[in-house]
Design a protein around this motif. Structure first.
Motif, short mmCIF file in Angstrom:
data_model
loop_
_atom_site.label_atom_id
_atom_site.label_comp_id
_atom_site.label_asym_id
_atom_site.label_seq_id
_atom_site.Cartn_x
_atom_site.Cartn_y
_atom_site.Cartn_z
N GLU A 42 -34.59 5.91 5.88
CA GLU A 42 -35.36 4.67 5.97
C GLU A 42 -36.42 4.75 7.07
OE1 GLU A 42 -34.58 -0.14 6.26
OE2 GLU A 42 -33.07 1.24 7.06
N GLN A 43 -35.99 5.21 8.24
CA GLN A 43 -36.93 5.28 9.36
C GLN A 43 -37.99 6.33 9.13
OE1 GLN A 43 -36.82 3.00 11.93
NE2 GLN A 43 -38.87 3.85 12.27
N PHE A 44 -37.62 7.46 8.51
CA PHE A 44 -38.61 8.49 8.21
C PHE A 44 -39.70 7.95 7.30
CE2 PHE A 44 -35.53 12.33 8.82
CZ PHE A 44 -35.48 12.07 10.18
N LEU A 45 -39.32 7.14 6.32
CA LEU A 45 -40.30 6.54 5.42
C LEU A 45 -41.22 5.58 6.18
CD1 LEU A 45 -37.95 5.90 2.39
CD2 LEU A 45 -40.07 7.24 2.27
N ILE A 46 -40.62 4.75 7.02
CA ILE A 46 -41.41 3.77 7.79
C ILE A 46 -42.37 4.47 8.75
CG2 ILE A 46 -41.25 1.93 9.52
CD1 ILE A 46 -38.62 1.10 8.16
N ASP A 47 -41.91 5.58 9.33
CA ASP A 47 -42.72 6.30 10.31
C ASP A 47 -44.01 6.88 9.73
OD1 ASP A 47 -40.91 5.72 12.30
OD2 ASP A 47 -39.92 7.69 12.26
#
Length: 391
Positions: free
Chosen positions: A302-307
């Motif tokens: 999830e965080q990788f996508l947001i980043d």
């Protein structure tokens, strides 16, 4: 069974949310009811794993066969109203950013203990790529379809039905998801990418399917903003944390603004497992860590996508998948899937835990009973997100 083994053993319904992780225990399924393709496959599924369990059900109902399920199960009649017809194995200059030279990727394999593996130095993925493994992956496809009650969660149903949409299945393996989707949405175009073309031999493959041999870590041979929908699953065994960041950036690049990206990966850590199952699973995890493979990717995707700064929201769904005959036929297949993975890596894992192959096989025999006694389960996750339009 070895001193090191006895010593180590003695010591040792669904919901989804936006940017949140939720957990739910799924009701066990005693019957499997998905689509006709799924029912046909699972009803005819004959285990190719040779170890027999002492429990009421057996993993082996016939002599092992290193062959995929019957072609009739996966044959697809060419659709009456497909999207733009494409040769499934020939590249198109207006579709790709570069010309593909299949010789750039090694076509050679290595064989270990009778199983065939990739022989590409840059590839960490260590499970086999032979017919027996393709059989396992086809079964896993229908397990996951049944558990999630769908092939996807992204809101792309309407654009796929209307037609003309471009869909990518990255790491398509034997093409079970690809074939299912192409049959369901005959007006849209589907492209599968993998290190090895395991789709060859599907003589009745839909005209709206195309295969490209490639390695995402080397960059995908597609123009920017090519696909309306990109799907990827079951690649956790092959990527480090940095690899995952690179892969996600590449997926973002080839997805159209407003298009959707969907990722589906399991948790590695065992839940409610017995001593031997935990012992083998923990050794497996430590081996993955030694190869710099990211074992907790489901907590990071999830965080990788947001980043990337090109995603507005990330949606998440997770399912608890029960293992063992206590959960019916589906649970039996899930248990068998786990054992087939452990069997495929026997040459490596048996050395790590310090036992010979015969003792290793004895350990595998205990797993079905353990899963029934402990009511075992594991968790699988889906993440889906929409690429932002440029401001």
């Amino acid at each position: 069974m070895g001193k090191s083994l006895s010593k180590n053993l003695s010591s040792s319904n669904s919901s989804y949310s936006e940017r949140t992780f939720t957990s739910s225990k799924q009701t066990s399924l005693s019957t499997i009811s998905t689509n006709s393709r799924s029912n046909s496959f699972l009803n005819k599924r004959v285990s190719s794993f040779s170890i027999k369990s002492s429990s009421k059900w057996s993993l082996a109902t016939s002599l092992p066969k290193n062959t995929p399920p019957s072609n009739s199960i996966f044959s697809i009649t060419a659709p009456n109203t497909p999207g733009t017809p494409r040769n499934p194995f020939i590249d198109s200059s207006d579709y790709f950013n570069i010309n593909i030279n299949n010789n750039d990727l090694s076509s050679e394999y290595k064989f270990i203990d009778g199983r065939r593996f990739h022989n590409i130095d840059s590839v960490k993925y260590f499970l086999p790529n032979d017919e027996l493994e393709m059989d396992r992956l086809k079964t896993l496809h229908y397990i996951l379809h049944n558990v999630f009650q769908s092939n996807f969660s992204s809101p792309v149903n309407e654009i796929l039905k209307i037609g003309g949409a471009e869909i990518l299945d990255l790491g398509c393996g034997p093409g079970a998801w690809l074939l299912d989707m192409a049959e369901t949405f005959p007006k849209s175009n589907f492209t599968g990418v993998d290190l090895t073309n395991t789709l060859i031999g599907n003589d009745d493959m839909s005209k709206n399917i195309k295969f490209i041999k490639g390695n995402v870590l080397d960059g995908l041979p597609f123009k920017n903003s090519t696909f309306d929908y990109v799907f990827i699953r079951n690649l956790s065994y092959g990527f480090s944390e940095q690899d995952w960041k690179d892969v996600i950036n590449e997926l973002i690049r080839i997805t159209k603004p407003g298009g959707w990206i969907e990722l589906m990966e399991p948790e590695f850590k065992a839940r409610d497992y017995g001593q031997i199952t935990i012992y083998l699973n923990d050794a497996f995890i430590k081996d993955l860590q030694s190869q710099n493979i990211c074992i907790n990717i489901t907590t990071k995707l999830e965080q990788f996508l947001i980043d990337t700064k090109q995603i507005d929201r990330v949606f998440h769904d997770e399912k608890s998948i029960n293992c063992g005959s206590w959960a019916g036929r589906l649970g039996e297949l899930v248990c068998e899937d786990f054992i087939m993975i452990m069997s495929a890596i026997k040459p490596r894992l048996s050395q790590i835990i310090g036992v010979n192959h015969d003792d290793y096989d004895q350990l595998l025999k205990s797993i079905p009973d353990e899963m029934n006694e402990c009511k075992s389960s594991f968790i699988n996750h889906r993440f889906w997100a929409q690429k932002l339009f440029p401001i």
